[in-house]
Scaffold this motif. Structure first.
Motif, PDB file in Angstrom:
ATOM      1  N   ASP A 193      -3.587 -32.737  28.407  1.00  0.00           N
ATOM      2  CA  ASP A 193      -4.141 -32.092  27.265  1.00  0.00           C
ATOM      3  C   ASP A 193      -3.982 -30.516  27.573  1.00  0.00           C
ATOM      4  N   TRP A 249     -11.118 -36.020  27.045  1.00  0.00           N
ATOM      5  CA  TRP A 249      -9.709 -35.542  27.353  1.00  0.00           C
ATOM      6  C   TRP A 249      -8.844 -36.498  28.226  1.00  0.00           C
ATOM      7  N   LYS A 250      -7.652 -36.382  27.991  1.00  0.00           N
ATOM      8  CA  LYS A 250      -6.727 -37.075  28.724  1.00  0.00           C
ATOM      9  C   LYS A 250      -5.713 -36.168  29.491  1.00  0.00           C
TER      10      LYS A 250
END
Ligand code: NAP
Ligand code: ZN
Ligand code: ZN
Length: 349
Positions: free
Chosen positions: A83, A79-80
């Motif tokens: 998101d 994930w970043k």
């Protein structure tokens, strides 16, 4: 981290009130999620009233959670920040048993860590759910909300959606299957939409005759009002598969009689126990089964299926200050078809 605003019940007899909880800084593999919406599942009602026993209080429910990734542990790879993600009914499991290895973490042999009313892997830290502004979750127990599903309509997919999708898939419902859905509530309305998207022939069986038009609008081909006992004779042996989502005690034997030879009745509703006779099972080699939510992999598959087929929940968005009234209405089957809390109303409190 500063205290996190939440709503909790102090014990099984008291209403919801504002509360604050500790959320830790994300560890190496964890993400911090700013919660945007949280659905209200009937399981929340059973648990805050301690109808299943072993309730851990104060209790902050909520396991239909969507939000935005705000902060990452330094080893997070999936994930970043920014998101759009979801968290469902569990936030961890042992990761080593046969069930976990099969991607069915909900059946973890060591016991899954449920999103609330449960303990973390240390066996002593209570978990708190989505009736709060943020949470910290291991990156492997988070799913992606596909583009195109409005966030408030995505939240109920995390429990009501997957709980309906998993048994439809497991029992091979396909184009032309004759499917009955008992109870048109949060789970039931998702079951209708999902089975319809699988091109099944769907019939709603409901104790609320005024839901007929809605059932047809949601995708059902037919509607049976079950308050008239005669319908159980009229429609005997009609279905291949029935999903029973009813939250209150009722007669399973009557519904078994609606199955054709070899048909399956799957229980997902979890009311008080009720008696079962061998007769309706034996006469027609019928099957009675149960099903519990779905694993992480299948939850992502369900979300992608919903995005591809334009499926989302029908919701009534409420401010968190209306929680107690929403619970009263849910108990009267008075919701079209899922209450979803707008968590911004908690942030601004
Ligand atoms: P819900 O929105 O309240 O819907 C339940 C529906 O059951 C109602 O809309 C109503 O439909 C019917 N019903 C209620 N009272 C009834 C009565 N006295 N007699 C007959 N029918 C009645 O609840 P939900 O969130 O969909 O949850 C349903 C059940 O599934 C709950 O017991 C919940 O704990 C359980 N659950 C299980 C899982 C799992 O993994 N197995 C996951 C989530 C929830 P009609 O008005 O159409 O009759
Ligand atoms: Zn639920
Ligand atoms: Zn396990």
């Amino acid at each position: 981290m500063p205290k996190t605003p939440a709503y909790a019940v102090k014990n099984a007899k008291t209403p919801f009130e504002p509360f604050s909880i500790e959320r830790r800084e994300p560890r190496a593999h964890e993400v911090l999620i700013d919660i945007k919406y949280c659905g209200i599942c009937h399981s929340d009602v059973h648990q805050v009233r301690d109808e299943w026993g072993r309730g851990i209080f104060p209790m902050v429910p909520g396991h239909e959670i969507v939000g935005i990734v705000a902060k990452l542990g330094d080893k997070v790879s999936k994930w970043k920040a920014g998101d759009t993600v979801g968290v469902g009914c569990f936030v961890d499991s042992c990761r080593e048993c046969a069930a976990c290895k099969d991607g069915e973490e909900q059946f973890c042999e060591q016991g899954a860590t449920f999103t609330y009313n449960s303990y973390e892997r240390d066996g002593k830290t209570p978990t708190y759910g989505g009736y709060s502004t943020r949470m910290v979750v291991d990156e492997n127990y988070v799913v992606r909300i596909p583009d195109g599903i409005p966030l408030e309509r995505a939240a109920p997919l995390l429990c009501a959606g997957i709980t309906s999708y998993s048994p439809l898939k497991h029992y091979g419902v396909h184009a032309g299957s004759r499917v009955g859905v008992v109870g048109l509530g949060g789970l039931g309305h998702m079951a209708v939409k999902l089975a319809h998207a699988m091109n099944a022939n769907v019939t709603v069986l409901s104790h609320s005759p005024d839901k007929r038009q809605d059932a047809l609008r949601l995708g059902a081909d037919d509607f049976i009002a079950t308050r008239d006992a005669q319908v159980f004779t009229q429609h005997a042996k009609r279905f291949d598969f029935i999903l029973d989502t009813v939250s209150a005690q009722h007669d399973y034997n009557a519904y078994l009689g609606l199955l054709q030879r070899g048909g399956t009745l799957v229980l997902v509703g979890l009311p008080e126990p009720s008696p079962l006779s061998a007769g309706p099972l034996i006469m027609g080699r019928r099957q009675l089964a149960g099903s519990l939510i779905g694993g992480i992999r299948e939850t992502q598959e369900m979300l992608d299926f919903c995005a591809a087929h334009g499926v989302a929940s029908d919701v009534e968005v409420i401010p968190i200050q209306q929680l107690n009234q929403a619970y009263e209405r849910l108990l009267k089957s008075d919701v079209r078809y899922r209450f979803v809390i707008d968590i911004a109303t908690l942030q601004n409190e």
